[in-house]
Each structure stands twice: as structure tokens, then as C-alpha cells.
Scaffold this motif. Structure first.
Motif, short mmCIF file in Angstrom:
data_model
loop_
_atom_site.label_atom_id
_atom_site.label_comp_id
_atom_site.label_asym_id
_atom_site.label_seq_id
_atom_site.Cartn_x
_atom_site.Cartn_y
_atom_site.Cartn_z
N LEU A 303 -10.53 -4.69 -5.70
CA LEU A 303 -10.28 -5.83 -5.90
C LEU A 303 -10.66 -7.00 -5.96
N ALA A 304 -12.11 -6.35 -5.11
CA ALA A 304 -13.58 -8.17 -5.10
C ALA A 304 -13.78 -7.38 -6.33
N ARG A 305 -14.82 -6.64 -6.39
CA ARG A 305 -15.28 -5.99 -7.77
C ARG A 305 -14.15 -6.00 -9.03
N GLU A 306 -13.27 -6.64 -8.78
CA GLU A 306 -12.94 -6.10 -10.14
C GLU A 306 -12.23 -4.78 -10.92
N LEU A 307 -12.45 -4.09 -10.23
CA LEU A 307 -12.20 -2.31 -10.46
C LEU A 307 -10.52 -2.17 -10.12
N PRO A 308 -9.85 -1.14 -11.25
CA PRO A 308 -8.50 -1.21 -11.31
C PRO A 308 -8.30 -0.07 -9.42
N VAL A 309 -7.15 -1.11 -8.72
CA VAL A 309 -6.30 0.15 -8.57
C VAL A 309 -5.29 0.34 -8.73
N HIS A 310 -4.21 1.25 -7.41
CA HIS A 310 -3.35 1.97 -7.99
C HIS A 310 -2.23 1.66 -6.76
N GLY A 311 -1.22 1.72 -7.20
CA GLY A 311 0.22 0.88 -5.93
C GLY A 311 1.13 2.78 -5.31
N LEU A 312 1.31 2.81 -4.12
CA LEU A 312 1.24 4.13 -3.75
C LEU A 312 2.71 3.14 -2.86
N LEU A 313 4.03 3.39 -3.91
CA LEU A 313 5.65 2.72 -2.95
C LEU A 313 5.72 2.80 -1.69
N LEU A 314 5.84 2.44 -1.59
CA LEU A 314 6.28 1.76 0.31
C LEU A 314 8.12 1.83 0.23
N ARG A 315 8.84 1.41 -0.34
CA ARG A 315 10.07 0.90 -0.65
C ARG A 315 10.18 -0.31 -1.40
N ASP A 316 12.01 0.10 -2.10
CA ASP A 316 12.37 -0.93 -2.69
C ASP A 316 11.94 -2.86 -2.47
N ALA A 317 12.61 -3.42 -3.51
CA ALA A 317 12.92 -5.27 -2.92
C ALA A 317 14.06 -5.01 -3.66
N ASP A 318 14.02 -6.59 -3.43
CA ASP A 318 15.01 -7.45 -4.41
C ASP A 318 14.58 -8.80 -4.52
N ARG A 319 13.53 -8.52 -4.97
CA ARG A 319 13.35 -10.70 -5.02
C ARG A 319 13.57 -11.09 -5.84
N ALA A 320 14.57 -11.69 -6.41
CA ALA A 320 15.43 -11.93 -7.77
C ALA A 320 13.98 -13.70 -7.51
N ASP A 321 13.55 -14.44 -6.62
CA ASP A 321 13.33 -15.11 -7.05
C ASP A 321 11.79 -15.55 -6.65
N TRP A 322 10.96 -13.84 -7.03
CA TRP A 322 10.03 -14.09 -6.83
C TRP A 322 9.59 -13.88 -8.25
N PRO A 323 9.06 -14.53 -9.22
CA PRO A 323 8.90 -14.84 -10.58
C PRO A 323 7.42 -13.88 -10.32
N VAL A 324 6.46 -13.44 -9.11
CA VAL A 324 4.94 -12.77 -9.70
C VAL A 324 5.56 -11.82 -8.52
N SER A 325 4.50 -11.65 -8.30
CA SER A 325 3.69 -10.45 -7.14
C SER A 325 2.85 -11.01 -6.29
N ARG A 326 2.32 -10.76 -5.26
CA ARG A 326 1.95 -11.19 -4.48
C ARG A 326 0.95 -10.31 -3.84
N ILE A 327 -1.03 -10.03 -3.20
CA ILE A 327 -1.15 -9.11 -2.90
C ILE A 327 -1.70 -9.48 -1.42
N GLU A 328 -1.04 -8.61 -0.52
CA GLU A 328 -1.26 -9.28 0.82
C GLU A 328 -2.72 -8.47 1.78
N ALA A 329 -3.19 -8.97 2.43
CA ALA A 329 -4.67 -8.06 3.50
C ALA A 329 -4.05 -7.14 5.23
N PHE A 330 -4.36 -5.84 5.18
CA PHE A 330 -4.05 -5.99 6.79
C PHE A 330 -5.33 -5.64 6.39
#
Length: 373
Positions: A303-330
Motif C-alpha cells: 500500500l505504501a508503494r502504491e501497489l495493488p492488494v486484494h481483500g480476503l473476506l473475513l465476515r459480512d457487515a451492514d454499515r448503511a451509514d458508511w459512505p466509504v471504506s476504511r483501512i485499519e492497520a494491525f
């Protein structure tokens, strides 16, 4: 195309041409052509069958069913295109946009549908609108960025009515069409205003994913041979702007190598593209991207080098009030929390059980995920 301007290409499209394109002997039967078309790509068999029907060859019930299912798939994608335009100002590239230039009796097979939206908020409105109508679906997501701006590519897929025979329906919704190759060609935001030009650029862009085949050759012949095709100069300007002259030239050259397909090609178009392709090739060699040749697998560093990454699904969610996604580091990686699902971001195809379990623990600990779940 103005009445006094010749088409950029003239083409011939019949069973004899398709027979030659598929490498078959001239004595090969129509059945042999259909069988060879089946091996090219999902749905290409329906195109061959529609070509046979247009030449007066009777179709049996099975062949008619194949063509009817292909037409139904096209109609469903056209309906989705209309709904997506209303939900998120989505615009189709290739697919139904390109199919309108095919001869009326022929079916252009469509495995998936490509939609581009102006921003991420529009993307999630479209994806939610799709998934709300489906009982079962799969959601895939990829993330990349360019000059600090994040871009997403999502794909929603679900079974057809005849899932044993037909590939899943699949709709890709993205904020960027021209993603480049991470080596010499960067992301180039935007889409050409003129539909034929936008479709041509999207076809050329596919060279970064796979070599051109028979279907690509037919697509470019139909587009450049259409009365709707703009002047050669407009196409050349767009190829230069999107840094696609080498790929578009290769696509036209590829069509020209297909026996009998092209009967005329505009020499000025090819000459201008060839000159620009040489210039673009030199530029790619002289200014490789920072991520060129990277074998980095850590999602955070990618991500820091602006290279593509892919998402591996962990669980469904329902956040109707979220207009966009968030990236959270761990500690071991990064989570992508979206309005519809949560993912762990990965930089390689195989993911360790340790990373997966760590991502689940991080997801449970993340207050944004807990509040929005």
C-alpha cells in the motif's frame, strides 16, 4: 462518422472467417467451428452459433437454447447497467456498450460487466444496490492508489439460472479503468468521453492482463468499422493521453493477422499509433515505476508503494451509514472495513492461517468494526 469519411477499417465477419481465425481447415464443418469456439472463452460458442444462424444454418433446440441464454445474459447486464447509472452515475465500458456496434443478428458473448463510477461513495451505492437484490453472492475487492488517491475494484458474482452450464454472472464496479501494469504504466484516472474511444481504450488496457485473442480482434474490428467511430486523430490523441498507443497498435495489428477479418485499415491511424508507441516504449524504459519488479508480499508495504492488494473476506457487515471504506492497520497487516463486509488485505495468493487468525482478532478488537457491525 461523417458521410464523406471512410471507415477506419472494413471487416468481413462470417463462418469462413471465423473458421480461419480458429485455425481450422477450410473444409471443416460448421459444427467444428462451434466446437473450436467453445474452447476460446466462455460464451464465445454462442457467438459462433449466432453467426451460423445468420447464414441460414438451422439451429436445434440445444443450440437455440445456448443463444437464448446468451441473449438473456446480455439483457440482464443491460438492466443492471441502467440501475447502476441511476444509483451511482455508473458508466459501462465494453460489454453492452460495445455490443451495440455488432451486426444485429450476432450475439457478443459477455462473461462479466464492467462499470466505472466517479468515486468510492458511488461504488458502494451501486454494489449495495446489486447485493440487496441477491440471495447469494460473492464479493471480491482490490485496493490500489495513485498519487495518494485510493481506488477500489470490486466484483459481485452470483449463479445463473442454469448454473451447471453457464458461468456465474459477474459485475465489476471500479473507480478506475486504467490501472496499468505496476512496471512502466501507472494508474491513469478517468475515462474518455466518447463511447467508442472509451471502449477502445478499455480493450487496449486488457493487454496488461492477457494476450489478445480472437474475441479481441473481432471487437476492435467492429468498433473501428462502426459508423460511430470518430476520426483517427481523436483515437490517437486518447491513446497518447492514456499511454496506450503500444497496446492499441498491437490490438489492431493482431486483428490484421486474423485471416480475412480486416479488408482495409486506415494507414494514417496505424502510422500515428506506431510513432506514439515508439515514444511511449522509450518513456517506459526511461522512467520505470517505483514498484517495478517488486516482489513485496506485505500488504502494508505494498500500500505504501502504491501497489495493488486484494481483500480476503473475513465476515459480512451492514454499515448503511458508511459512505466509504476504511483501512485499519494491525500488528501483522491491514484490515479493509467496508459498508458491506470486512477483509484482510493481502499481497499474495496464499495466506497463512496465522495471518487469517490474527486478522480476525484485530477485527474483533477494532472499535470502528464493532460499532459498524
Amino acid at each position: 462518422m461523417t458521410p464523406d469519411r471512410a471507415p477506419l477499417v472494413r471487416y468481413r465477419l462470417d463462418l469462413d472467417v471465423l473458421r480461419s481465425m480458429l485455425g481450422l481447415d477450410e473444409s471443416s464443418s460448421a459444427r467444428a467451428v462451434v466446437r473450436a469456439a467453445r474452447a476460446v472463452s466462455p460464451g464465445f460458442e454462442a457467438f459462433a452459433l449466432s453467426l451460423a444462424a445468420a447464414e441460414g444454418i438451422p439451429l436445434g433446440s440445444g443450440a437455440r437454447g445456448e443463444v437464448e441464454r446468451a441473449r438473456k445474459r446480455v439483457a440482464e447486464y443491460e438492466d443492471i447497467t441502467g440501475r447502476a447509472a441511476r444509483l451511482g452515475d455508473a458508466r459501462v465500458v465494453k460489454g453492452p456498450s460495445l455490443a451495440r456496434y455488432y451486426p444485429r443478428d450476432l450475439v457478443r458473448s459477455m462473461v462479466d460487466l464492467d462499470l466505472v463510477v466517479p468515486d468510492e461513495a458511488a461504488l458502494w451505492r451501486v454494489v449495495r444496490g446489486l447485493t440487496d437484490r441477491l440471495d447469494a453472492y460473492r464479493l471480491d475487492v482490490s485496493v490500489t492508489s495513485h498519487e495518494g488517491v485510493r481506488h477500489l475494484v470490486t466484483a459481485v458474482s452470483w449463479p445463473t439460472d442454469d448454473a451447471l452450464l453457464d458461468a456465474d454472472l459477474k459485475v465489476e464496479v471500479t473507480t478506475v479503468v486504467h490501472v496499468g501494469d505496476c512496471r512502466g504504466v501507472p494508474i491513469r484516472p478517468g475515462v474518455a468521453d466518447e463511447p467508442v474511444v472509451a471502449d477502445l481504450m478499455a480493450l487496449a488496457e486488457e493487454r496488461f492482463q492477457h494476450p489478445f485473442g480472437p474475441k479481441d480482434a473481432i471487437d476492435v474490428a467492429v468498433l473501428l468499422g462502426s459508423p460511430a467511430a470518430p476520426a483517427a486523430a481523436e483515437i490517437v490523441d486518447a491513446a497518447r493521453a492514456y499511454r496506450l498507443a503500444p497496446e492499441l497498435l498491437e490490438l489492431i495489428d493482431h486483428a490484421g493477422t486474423q485471416p480475412g477479418l480486416l479488408t482495409h485499415v486506415n494507414a494514417d491511424l496505424v502510422a500515428a499509433l506506431r510513432a506514439d508507441a515508439d515514444t511511449e516504449g522509450e518513456r517506459r524504459l526511461a522512467t520505470p515505476l517505483p514498484g517495478a519488479g517488486a516482489r513485496e508480499t506485505d500488504a502494508r508495504r505494498r500500500l505504501a508503494r502504491e501497489l495493488p492488494v486484494h481483500g480476503l473476506l473475513l465476515r459480512d457487515a451492514d454499515r448503511a451509514d458508511w459512505p466509504v471504506s476504511r483501512i485499519e492497520a494491525f500488528a501483522q497487516g491491514a484490515l479493509l472495513l467496508t459498508p458491506l463486509a470486512d477483509f484482510v488485505l493481502v499481497g499474495q495468493e496464499l495466506v497463512s492461517q496465522e495471518l487469517y487468525q490474527a486478522a480476525l482478532r484485530a477485527l474483533e478488537a477494532n472499535r470502528f468494526a464493532r460499532e459498524g457491525a
